[in-house]
Design a protein around this motif. Structure first.
Motif, PDB file in Angstrom:
ATOM      1  N   PHE A  52       0.710   2.552   8.415  1.00 13.95           N
ATOM      2  CA  PHE A  52      -0.745   2.583   8.432  1.00 13.95           C
ATOM      3  C   PHE A  52      -1.171   3.932   7.889  1.00 13.95           C
TER       4      PHE A  52
ATOM      5  N   LEU B 219      -6.702  -4.046   8.684  1.00 18.76           N
ATOM      6  CA  LEU B 219      -6.640  -2.934   7.739  1.00 18.76           C
ATOM      7  C   LEU B 219      -5.246  -2.320   7.717  1.00 18.76           C
TER       8      LEU B 219
ATOM      9  N   SER C 295      -8.121  -0.377   2.900  1.00 15.80           N
ATOM     10  CA  SER C 295      -8.376   0.776   3.756  1.00 15.80           C
ATOM     11  C   SER C 295      -9.882   0.843   3.995  1.00 15.80           C
TER      12      SER C 295
ATOM     13  N   ASP D 224     -13.402   3.158   5.161  1.00 13.03           N
ATOM     14  CA  ASP D 224     -14.090   4.424   5.435  1.00 13.03           C
ATOM     15  C   ASP D 224     -14.729   4.302   6.811  1.00 13.03           C
TER      16      ASP D 224
ATOM     17  N   ALA E 172     -10.911  -0.483  -0.881  1.00 10.22           N
ATOM     18  CA  ALA E 172     -11.369   0.357   0.232  1.00 10.22           C
ATOM     19  C   ALA E 172     -12.845   0.105   0.465  1.00 10.22           C
TER      20      ALA E 172
ATOM     21  N   THR F  66      -6.047   8.532   6.382  1.00 10.29           N
ATOM     22  CA  THR F  66      -6.527   9.524   5.426  1.00 10.29           C
ATOM     23  C   THR F  66      -7.437  10.505   6.149  1.00 10.29           C
TER      24      THR F  66
ATOM     25  N   GLY G 193      -5.065   0.936   6.492  1.00 11.07           N
ATOM     26  CA  GLY G 193      -5.386   2.351   6.396  1.00 11.07           C
ATOM     27  C   GLY G 193      -6.847   2.571   6.730  1.00 11.07           C
ATOM     28  N   CYS G 194      -7.193   3.810   7.020  1.00  5.94           N
ATOM     29  CA  CYS G 194      -8.594   4.168   7.218  1.00  5.94           C
ATOM     30  C   CYS G 194      -8.760   5.659   6.972  1.00  5.94           C
ATOM     31  N   THR G 195      -9.995   6.036   6.725  1.00  7.65           N
ATOM     32  CA  THR G 195     -10.341   7.438   6.480  1.00  7.65           C
ATOM     33  C   THR G 195     -11.164   7.973   7.641  1.00  7.65           C
TER      34      THR G 195
ATOM     35  N   SER H 179     -10.683   7.008  -5.460  1.00  8.57           N
ATOM     36  CA  SER H 179     -11.655   6.075  -4.891  1.00  8.57           C
ATOM     37  C   SER H 179     -12.983   6.249  -5.607  1.00  8.57           C
TER      38      SER H 179
ATOM     39  N   PHE I 250       0.835  -1.200   0.000  1.00 11.02           N
ATOM     40  CA  PHE I 250       0.000   0.000   0.000  1.00 11.02           C
ATOM     41  C   PHE I 250       0.871   1.251   0.000  1.00 11.02           C
TER      42      PHE I 250
END
Length: 272
Positions: free
Chosen positions: A147, A107, A81, A83, A43, A150, A109-111, A228, A10
């Protein structure tokens, strides 16, 4: 593939060169098909996840959202990732806990967004919005692997949208430790170029808003690193489903059957 290996993949995608698309599956089958098509990362979409479970966007609890995200993580070998909306709480501590649990879910990543869910004050006050991202970033830095947090501002989606305020928030989120920046609702490619040139971290463009979505080559030329698709693929699938179901119900027309993908092709994409 280990979580650390997925995180490294990633990270490499965000380092470039060029722009990559991160599509948004809503279940195991759609995740596997997207992997089979050759996409390099996935995602979740809060809205697609919720609607697929018969809820409105924002209707999942943190436990439910993370359980759904883990299902997507376990469906393929791709980095994922998620949301995670406003982090399932208002306090910086809530965001920190959500990031910690996101990592535990597999995960990479995350937003986290700056919306409150309150019509009278839809955005968190500036300093609190920044503190929330800083808290999440502090947890992300201590995980022992990359990680990608976002940070997402929704300033352009509410009354009195301001590109200057969007940039102010994105720059502050970058300084607070966000690895990717995100601002849905940019009105045109010139605005996209302005935002991308105003920040140094990778920018995620969200396609899916009619009249405010552009081709991947156009976005790449404007400086976007990640694209995205939000609920777009889910809505496309449901559009075909509703068109077919309505034709059957209203007139008995079964013509849609001749236009459908063969099941064996779906199996092949899913590696079955």
């Amino acid at each position: 593939m280990t979580q650390q290996e997925k995180a490294a993949r990633f990270q490499a995608l965000h380092a470039g060169p060029g722009c990559f698309v991160i599509p948004n599956p809503w279940d195991t089958g759609s995740a596997r098909m997207l992997a089979g098509l050759g996409f390099q990362a996935l995602a979740t979409s809060s809205a697609a996840s919720a609607v697929a479970m018969g809820r409105k966007d924002g209707g999942l609890t943190r436990d439910e959202a993370l359980a759904h995200a883990r299902m997507i993580v376990e469906a393929t070998e791709l980095p994922v990732s998620a949301d995670l909306e406003k982090g399932f709480g208002e306090r910086p501590e809530d965001v920190a806990e959500t990031v910690r649990r996101a990592a535990e879910s597999g995960l990479v990543g995350c937003t986290i967004e700056d919306t409150t869910g309150k019509p009278e004050a839809p955005l968190f006050e500036f300093s609190l919005a920044v503190e929330r991202i800083a808290a999440g970033a502090q947890v992300a830095r201590g995980l022992g692997f990359p990680f990608f947090l976002t940070a997402r501002t929704h300033n352009l989606l509410f009354a009195n949208p301001s590109l200057d305020e969007t940039i102010r928030r994105l720059r502050a989120f970058e300084q607070a430790g966000a690895e990717v920046l995100f601002a849905p609702g940019l009105p045109d490619l010139e605005a996209v170029r302005t935002v991308c040139s105003a920040v140094s971290k990778p920018f995620n463009f969200m396609a899916g808003i009619p009249g405010k979505s552009f081709s991947v080559p156009e976005l790449a030329a404007a400086g976007v690193r990640r694209v995205s698709l939000a609920t777009s693929l889910y809505r496309a699938a449901m559009t075909a489903f509703l068109d077919a179901a309505r034709a059957v119900k209203d007139s008995g027309d079964l013509g849609f059957i001749d236009r459908t993908v063969n099941t064996s092709e779906l199996y092949k994409l899913m590696g079955l």
